[in-house]
Write a protein that holds these residues in place. Structure first.
Motif, PDB file in Angstrom:
ATOM      1  N   ALA A  23     -19.144  49.598  -7.436  1.00  0.00           N
ATOM      2  CA  ALA A  23     -19.650  48.291  -7.858  1.00  0.00           C
ATOM      3  C   ALA A  23     -20.949  47.942  -7.132  1.00  0.00           C
ATOM      4  N   GLU A  24     -20.968  48.121  -5.817  1.00  0.00           N
ATOM      5  CA  GLU A  24     -22.133  47.737  -5.023  1.00  0.00           C
ATOM      6  C   GLU A  24     -23.319  48.667  -5.224  1.00  0.00           C
ATOM      7  N   ASN A  25     -23.071  49.942  -5.420  1.00  0.00           N
ATOM      8  CA  ASN A  25     -24.159  50.908  -5.479  1.00  0.00           C
ATOM      9  C   ASN A  25     -24.593  51.298  -6.890  1.00  0.00           C
ATOM     10  N   PHE A  26     -23.714  51.127  -7.868  1.00  0.00           N
ATOM     11  CA  PHE A  26     -24.041  51.536  -9.229  1.00  0.00           C
ATOM     12  C   PHE A  26     -23.834  50.423 -10.248  1.00  0.00           C
ATOM     13  N   GLY A  27     -23.408  49.258  -9.805  1.00  0.00           N
ATOM     14  CA  GLY A  27     -23.192  48.152 -10.723  1.00  0.00           C
ATOM     15  C   GLY A  27     -21.995  48.331 -11.636  1.00  0.00           C
ATOM     16  N   ALA A  28     -21.084  49.227 -11.294  1.00  0.00           N
ATOM     17  CA  ALA A  28     -19.900  49.484 -12.110  1.00  0.00           C
ATOM     18  C   ALA A  28     -18.921  48.321 -11.995  1.00  0.00           C
ATOM     19  N   GLN A  29     -18.283  47.999 -13.096  1.00  0.00           N
ATOM     20  CA  GLN A  29     -17.280  46.934 -13.109  1.00  0.00           C
ATOM     21  C   GLN A  29     -15.905  47.562 -13.319  1.00  0.00           C
ATOM     22  N   PRO A  30     -15.155  47.802 -12.234  1.00  0.00           N
ATOM     23  CA  PRO A  30     -13.841  48.438 -12.382  1.00  0.00           C
ATOM     24  C   PRO A  30     -12.845  47.516 -13.085  1.00  0.00           C
ATOM     25  N   SER A  31     -11.924  48.141 -13.813  1.00  0.00           N
ATOM     26  CA  SER A  31     -10.848  47.404 -14.460  1.00  0.00           C
ATOM     27  C   SER A  31      -9.851  46.936 -13.400  1.00  0.00           C
TER      28      SER A  31
END
Length: 135
Positions: A23-31
């Motif tokens: 999330a912090e490094n790639f902007g991914a939004q985990p489920s």
């Protein structure tokens, strides 16, 4: 038989730390995290293009992922391919002499039906076949 790459599975010791990293490094939004008791894991996914990354943390050391972590440490665990008809795919593979871990489907994360092909049957790669629930 194979559709898209549904997800790549990464075995991790701390799913919260791994999800935070992405999330912090790639902007991914985990489920939301999901416990899959039958497999002894907690899982979360995040989208990457048409596919996903699945982070899996064992809930007990004797689970398949727990044993994997003890032997190999954190990192790439499996590739999952989407299929339309899991029973037909398993039947074709078995008929071709491919070594399977699961000869019949199990329920996986998100209510999907899934089965694993043994790494010995797929050139050293643990391969998951996933049939998504309708709707």
């Amino acid at each position: 038989m194979l559709g898209r790459i549904y997800h790549l599975g990464y075995a991790v010791e701390d799913i919260d730390a791994a999800a935070r990293f992405y999330a912090e490094n790639f902007g991914a939004q985990p489920s939301e995290k999901e416990v899959v008791e039958e497999q002894g894991i907690v899982a979360t996914m995040f989208r990457v293009g048409e596919s996903q990354i699945e982070l899996v943390q064992p809930t007990r050391p004797d689970s398949p992922v727990g044993k994997f972590l003890a032997k190999h440490g954190e990192g790439f665990h499996h590739v999952a391919f989407q299929v339309d008809d899991l029973e037909a795919a398993l039947s074709d593979l078995k008929g071709n002499g491919v070594q399977l871990i699961d000869e019949s489907p199990r329920i996986g994360a998100g209510g999907s039906r899934m089965a694993f092909v043994h790494p010995k049957g797929a050139f050293g790669v643990l391969t998951e076949l996933v049939e998504l629930p309708e709707g």
